[in-house]
Design an enzyme around this catalytic site. Structure first.
Site, mmCIF file in Angstrom:
data_model
loop_
_atom_site.group_PDB
_atom_site.id
_atom_site.type_symbol
_atom_site.label_atom_id
_atom_site.label_comp_id
_atom_site.label_asym_id
_atom_site.label_seq_id
_atom_site.Cartn_x
_atom_site.Cartn_y
_atom_site.Cartn_z
ATOM 1 N N THR A 40 -39.093 58.198 -28.332
ATOM 2 C CA THR A 40 -38.109 57.822 -29.349
ATOM 3 C C THR A 40 -38.755 56.993 -30.459
ATOM 4 O O THR A 40 -38.164 56.808 -31.516
ATOM 5 C CB THR A 40 -36.934 57.045 -28.724
ATOM 6 O OG1 THR A 40 -37.451 55.910 -28.026
ATOM 7 C CG2 THR A 40 -36.170 57.930 -27.758
ATOM 8 N N GLU A 43 -40.016 63.703 -15.855
ATOM 9 C CA GLU A 43 -38.985 62.715 -15.547
ATOM 10 C C GLU A 43 -37.608 63.288 -15.226
ATOM 11 O O GLU A 43 -36.914 62.763 -14.343
ATOM 12 C CB GLU A 43 -38.840 61.735 -16.720
ATOM 13 C CG GLU A 43 -40.077 60.920 -17.005
ATOM 14 C CD GLU A 43 -39.988 60.251 -18.364
ATOM 15 O OE1 GLU A 43 -40.163 60.945 -19.385
ATOM 16 O OE2 GLU A 43 -39.730 59.042 -18.406
ATOM 17 N N PHE A 65 -46.206 56.731 -12.673
ATOM 18 C CA PHE A 65 -44.737 56.694 -12.692
ATOM 19 C C PHE A 65 -44.195 55.737 -13.749
ATOM 20 O O PHE A 65 -43.061 55.267 -13.638
ATOM 21 C CB PHE A 65 -44.181 56.342 -11.310
ATOM 22 C CG PHE A 65 -44.679 57.229 -10.205
ATOM 23 C CD1 PHE A 65 -44.330 58.578 -10.175
ATOM 24 C CD2 PHE A 65 -45.521 56.745 -9.222
ATOM 25 C CE1 PHE A 65 -44.801 59.422 -9.178
ATOM 26 C CE2 PHE A 65 -46.000 57.580 -8.217
ATOM 27 C CZ PHE A 65 -45.644 58.922 -8.189
ATOM 28 N N ARG A 107 -33.423 53.911 -24.761
ATOM 29 C CA ARG A 107 -33.257 55.204 -24.091
ATOM 30 C C ARG A 107 -32.019 55.190 -23.182
ATOM 31 O O ARG A 107 -31.354 56.211 -23.013
ATOM 32 C CB ARG A 107 -34.516 55.615 -23.322
ATOM 33 C CG ARG A 107 -34.475 57.045 -22.823
ATOM 34 C CD ARG A 107 -35.822 57.536 -22.318
ATOM 35 N NE ARG A 107 -36.649 58.129 -23.364
ATOM 36 C CZ ARG A 107 -36.646 59.421 -23.696
ATOM 37 N NH1 ARG A 107 -35.862 60.289 -23.067
ATOM 38 N NH2 ARG A 107 -37.413 59.876 -24.655
ATOM 39 N N GLU A 141 -48.231 52.434 -17.676
ATOM 40 C CA GLU A 141 -48.167 52.789 -19.096
ATOM 41 C C GLU A 141 -48.646 51.598 -19.919
ATOM 42 O O GLU A 141 -49.472 51.737 -20.804
ATOM 43 C CB GLU A 141 -46.746 53.207 -19.484
ATOM 44 C CG GLU A 141 -46.696 53.770 -20.900
ATOM 45 C CD GLU A 141 -45.327 54.272 -21.330
ATOM 46 O OE1 GLU A 141 -44.516 54.636 -20.455
ATOM 47 O OE2 GLU A 141 -45.062 54.282 -22.540
ATOM 48 N N ARG A 195 -40.323 56.237 -14.598
ATOM 49 C CA ARG A 195 -39.813 57.620 -14.630
ATOM 50 C C ARG A 195 -38.341 57.705 -15.056
ATOM 51 O O ARG A 195 -37.443 57.344 -14.303
ATOM 52 C CB ARG A 195 -40.006 58.246 -13.251
ATOM 53 C CG ARG A 195 -40.167 59.747 -13.264
ATOM 54 C CD ARG A 195 -40.584 60.214 -11.901
ATOM 55 N NE ARG A 195 -41.001 61.615 -11.907
ATOM 56 C CZ ARG A 195 -41.552 62.222 -10.857
ATOM 57 N NH1 ARG A 195 -41.748 61.569 -9.752
ATOM 58 N NH2 ARG A 195 -41.913 63.481 -10.927
ATOM 59 N N GLN A 208 -52.215 54.968 -17.765
ATOM 60 C CA GLN A 208 -51.594 56.096 -18.456
ATOM 61 C C GLN A 208 -51.868 56.032 -19.954
ATOM 62 O O GLN A 208 -51.525 56.936 -20.686
ATOM 63 C CB GLN A 208 -50.079 56.077 -18.240
ATOM 64 C CG GLN A 208 -49.648 56.297 -16.798
ATOM 65 C CD GLN A 208 -48.161 56.079 -16.600
ATOM 66 O OE1 GLN A 208 -47.762 55.257 -15.806
ATOM 67 N NE2 GLN A 208 -47.305 56.817 -17.321
ATOM 68 N N PHE A 230 -37.368 56.132 -17.827
ATOM 69 C CA PHE A 230 -37.518 55.188 -18.932
ATOM 70 C C PHE A 230 -36.170 54.699 -19.480
ATOM 71 O O PHE A 230 -35.914 54.749 -20.676
ATOM 72 C CB PHE A 230 -38.321 55.889 -20.043
ATOM 73 C CG PHE A 230 -39.056 54.992 -20.981
ATOM 74 C CD1 PHE A 230 -40.312 54.494 -20.660
ATOM 75 C CD2 PHE A 230 -38.514 54.649 -22.221
ATOM 76 C CE1 PHE A 230 -41.015 53.683 -21.546
ATOM 77 C CE2 PHE A 230 -39.207 53.834 -23.117
ATOM 78 C CZ PHE A 230 -40.462 53.354 -22.778
HETATM 79 N N1 MTE Z 1 -45.874 62.907 -10.960
HETATM 80 C C1 MTE Z 1 -46.815 62.361 -10.169
HETATM 81 N N2 MTE Z 1 -47.274 63.079 -9.131
HETATM 82 N N3 MTE Z 1 -47.312 61.109 -10.398
HETATM 83 C C2 MTE Z 1 -46.852 60.334 -11.439
HETATM 84 O O1 MTE Z 1 -47.318 59.213 -11.635
HETATM 85 N N4 MTE Z 1 -45.304 60.188 -13.363
HETATM 86 C C3 MTE Z 1 -44.060 60.672 -13.950
HETATM 87 C C4 MTE Z 1 -44.059 62.190 -14.068
HETATM 88 N N5 MTE Z 1 -44.469 62.784 -12.831
HETATM 89 C C5 MTE Z 1 -45.836 60.886 -12.294
HETATM 90 C C6 MTE Z 1 -45.398 62.203 -12.014
HETATM 91 C C7 MTE Z 1 -43.772 60.111 -15.260
HETATM 92 S S1 MTE Z 1 -43.067 58.579 -15.357
HETATM 93 C C8 MTE Z 1 -44.003 60.809 -16.417
HETATM 94 S S2 MTE Z 1 -43.585 60.199 -17.924
HETATM 95 C C9 MTE Z 1 -44.654 62.125 -16.397
HETATM 96 O O2 MTE Z 1 -44.991 62.554 -15.082
HETATM 97 C C10 MTE Z 1 -45.905 62.079 -17.259
HETATM 98 O O3 MTE Z 1 -46.624 63.243 -17.240
HETATM 99 P P1 MTE Z 1 -46.253 64.519 -18.131
HETATM 100 O O4 MTE Z 1 -45.923 64.046 -19.496
HETATM 101 O O5 MTE Z 1 -47.507 65.318 -18.098
HETATM 102 O O6 MTE Z 1 -45.105 65.185 -17.465
HETATM 103 MO MO1 MOS Z 2 -43.066 57.839 -17.768
HETATM 104 S S1 MOS Z 2 -41.720 56.308 -17.352
HETATM 105 O O1 MOS Z 2 -42.558 57.924 -19.450
HETATM 106 O O2 MOS Z 2 -44.527 56.942 -17.808
#
Ligand code: MTE
Ligand code: MOS
Length: 739
Positions: free
Chosen positions: A440, A692, A226, A308, A230, A340, A195, A342
């Site tokens: 943050t 999230e 998810f 957070r 990261e 997800r 990520q 955080f």
């Molecule tokens: N959705 C899918 N299908 N797969 C993922 O790994 N990660 C989640 C969320 N949705 C994730 C997901 C997490 S932890 C975050 S922070 C956000 O997607 C990141 O993407 P965005 O900033 O484009 O929403």
């Molecule tokens: Mo999502 S826990 O901020 O990668």
């Protein structure tokens, strides 16, 4: 184009098996395969490490340890406090000690088992309680206060709670993987399922001892992150790169599923102790909250995750007086990481438990208590970190959901059901979510993009965000297509690479579409401005003709775009400021049944109402809301991470770790994107971040289960249910409540 429910740009490729992930890329000739050798102890001095048997094993080309790293032996992303390869001290069971490269995956994995390691075992600190006793933390304890805590003593009602929420394994479909290809003059190209390509680039360059500019990290997509990729993709990429440097050959490292689960961090599990004071109507007057989380051996992102949690310990409620003490416990377990939400979900967990307990004490429906404590008009509209809410839509959203879900009638029907049934009990809960949007860590709130228009009018789109299934790429492509006035098919989505857009932030904090979308728009605006005189001259021209004319007139058809989130500011020392650009809101109603003899539970119906602002793509957003909710339900009901007393992870495969499957989705599953939703901020076409926040809608499932348990005993005591609400924990709560 904007607001159309277009399918995910890779949906057909996913289904056909044609979407390429790192492990699907053609391997260059001579590619070697890597495996990691890891510690057998959770806490031990490493007296000696003999790799001769590893090096002598069939197919092995090389093996490297901490001593073979030309640069920095560090994978710590924020604080440099965790080695890639442990040298003298092993601090969790499964910690990498060395890496081996061989001619096949199988041979590499076999060889990795052959090292002769002499350990001097030390006592491991495994649990939060043990860690609190030793006082060892990965970062100093944070205390935040607001108002006068004496309000607690003076409150007419008081109650104390000890709560627990569990860890969670990310269980991305695609495991951790990297392919490193060495080039000339110290160059290294790394394909990494990450990520955060920029961080992988920087950490790998530091380990290789080369400038950042020599390393390029690229990926088209992840098979899920998810939060688990990261920071924690970096170690795999670095090990592959170091082996590639040592051998001069491409090296691929793909972790086996068990090793992946053992070797990578999970959601932080939390222990809470709280005392709440409230009046006879259930209005909260003061909260005294202690939160302690299991961080593992190092910082990783624990500081930000726990911060957070502190930001979200109010969830949606005004807490006039508050003291939060947040301990970041050091343990001999893998370093816990982003997941997800955080820390947000963990922060909300305690106050929702308090609300349920207050309702039970007063003998009223928890929904009444929730409504009474929602943020409202001044002065009840300021958070404990001094931020005034300007977009609080929850009072209205809750009313709507209450009526859409037929809450009142169902509450009655459930009471009737419970009166008639001895062993099966039903429960109902409506819970709200308020989630702050922005990293943050203020400097991270920036993004970049690169847009080219070719002379046939097709558009090459690149930005710093990564696609992990969440639909970021199609959303940004929609924004670009609309801005340039072309069909979305004309916009070619390209792989994320540190070579095109540098110094990016991780795709995290749900900010992907906000910052990368706005950066792409900024690039498009530059291009549009350059094309404006030609457009004025040839109003009938499409983009292809315009681009051709621009080329002939020697006008650049390429632009970089940049965006930084305005206005946000925060003082960590004072813990005061406006750290969030806006809030995402939602609420959910869950109805469950439990079997009081077996402890099994089943979600019968869910009604989700979520505010995504004015949706960029309702199909994608719906998927995020439903998927997030189910993943949150997994965290709170069935996913149980268990370490034994020696620090061995016992749940490292699907045989012992249960995540929700399709059949766990409720038979009645209503998802509504809130129609009145509109971001008060002018960002991403007034849509809202959605990645999230919906995960936390699953608090409704936990509280519905708790409600069902509560129906078995005519007491005013809190329901002593720990998360996850596994059959064991449900049975335990039933027994304790009755005794
Ligand atoms: N959705 C899918 N299908 N797969 C993922 O790994 N990660 C989640 C969320 N949705 C994730 C997901 C997490 S932890 C975050 S922070 C956000 O997607 C990141 O993407 P965005 O900033 O484009 O929403
Ligand atoms: Mo999502 S826990 O901020 O990668």
């Amino acid at each position: 184009m904007i607001r159309e429910p277009l399918p995910h740009d890779s949906a057909e490729l996913h289904v056909a098996g044609e979407a390429r992930y790192v492990d699907d890329l053609p391997e260059p000739p001579g590619t070697l395969f890597a495996a990691l050798g890891t510690s057998a102890h959770a806490h031990a001095r490493i007296l000696s490490l003999d790799l001769d048997p590893v090096r002598a094993a069939p197919g092995v080309v090389t093996a490297i340890t901490a001593r073979d790293i030309p640069g920095k032996n560090n994978i710590g992303p924020v604080f440099p406090d965790e080695p890639l390869f442990a040298a003298d001290l092993a601090e969790f069971r499964g910690q990498p000690l060395f890496a081996v490269a061989a001619t096949s995956v199988e041979l590499a994995r076999r060889a990795a088992q052959l090292a002769r390691v002499e350990y001097q075992p030390l006592d491991p600190v495994v649990t939060i309680e043990q860690s609190l006793q030793t006082g060892k933390v990965v970062h100093p304890t944070l205390t935040v206060t607001r108002g006068e805590l004496s309000a607690l003593k003076n409150a007419s009602h008081r109650l104390g709670l000890k709560l627990r929420s569990g860890a969670q394994e990310h269980f991305y479909l695609e495991g951790q993987v990297a392919l490193a290809i060495p080039g000339e003059r110290g160059e290294m190209l790394i394909y990494s399922s990450t990520q955060h390509p920029t961080e992988v680039q920087h950490l790998a360059a530091a380990a290789l001892g080369v400038p950042d500019a020599a390393v390029t990290v690229e990926l088209r997509r992840l098979g899920g992150g998810f939060g688990g990729k990261e920071t924690q993709a970096a170690g795999f990429a670095m090990a592959a790169a170091l082996l590639a440097r040592a051998t001069g050959r491409p090296v691929k490292l793909r972790a086996d599923r068990d090793d992946d689960i053992i070797g990578t961090g999970k959601r932080h599990d939390f222990l809470y102790q709280l005392e709440v004071g409230f009046d006879g109507d259930g209005r909260i007057e003061a909260v005294d909250l202690m939160m302690a989380s299991r961080c593992g051996l190092s910082n990783d992102l624990s500081n930000a995750v726990n911060d957070r949690a502190v930001f979200h310990c109010d969830n949606a409620y005004f807490l006039p007086a508050l003291k939060v003490v947040s301990h970041r416990c050091k343990t001999n377990t893998v370093s816990a990481t982003a997941f997800r939400g955080f820390g947000g979900p963990q922060g909300m967990f305690a106050i929702e438990g308090a609300i349920a307990a207050i309702a039970r004490r007063l003998g009223v429906d928890p929904l009444e208590i929730r409504k009474k404590n929602l943020y409202g008009e001044a002065p009840r509209n300021v958070t404990h970190y001094g931020m005034t809410l300007k977009d609080n839509v929850l009072p209205q959203l809750l009313e709507e959901l209450e009526s859409k879900s037929d809450y009142r009638a169902r509450r009655k029907a459930i009471a009737a059901f419970n009166a008639k049934n001895q062993y099966l009990k039903k429960g109902l809960a409506l819970t709200p979510v308020k989630f702050g949007i922005a990293y943050t860590n203020i400097p991270m709130n920036q993004g970049g993009a690169l847009v080219h228009i070719y002379t046939d009018g097709s558009v090459h789109l690149n930005h710093g965000g990564t696609e992990m299934g969440q639909g970021l790429m199609i959303k940004v492509a929609q924004m670009v297509a609309a801005e340039l006035g072309v069909d979305v098919e004309r916009v070619h989505i390209s792989a994320t690479t540190t070579g095109k857009v540098p110094n990016t932030s991780p795709t995290a904090a749900s900010s992907g579409a906000d910052i990368n979308g706005e950066a792409a728009l900024a690039a498009c605006r530059v291009l549009k401005e350059r094309l404006a005189p030609l457009r004025a001259k040839h109003p009938e021209h499409g983009l292809a003709q315009l681009a051709r004319a621009a080329y002939n007139a020697r006008i650049s058809l390429s632009a970089a775009g940049y965006f930084r989130t305005p206005e946000i500011q925060f003082s960590r020392e004072k813990f005061l400021g406006e750290p969030f650009y806006y809030f995402a809101y939602g609420a959910a109603v869950a109805e469950v049944a439990i079997d009081t003899l077996t402890g099994e539970s089943r979600l019968l119906r869910a009604d989700l109402l979520h505010d995504v602002g004015r949706s960029l793509n309702p199909a994608i957003d719906r998927g995020q809301v439903e998927g997030g909710f189910i993943q949150g339900m997994g965290w709170l009901t069935m996913e149980e991470v268990v370490w034994d007393a020696k620090g061995a992870l016992l749940t490292h495969a699907p045989s012992t770790y249960k995540i929700p499957v399709a059949s766990d989705a409720p038979p009645v599953f209503n998802t509504w994107l809130w129609e009145s939703g509109e971001n008060v901020r002018d960002i991403a076409h007034r849509s809202k971040a959605v990645g999230e926040p919906p995960l936390m809608l699953a608090l409704s499932v936990f509280h519905a289960i708790s409600d069902a348990i509560g129906a078995t005993a005519d007491t005013r005591d809190p329901v002593p249910l720990e998360a996850p609400a596994t059959p064991e924990n449900i049975l335990k709560a039933l027994c304790v409540l009755k005794s």
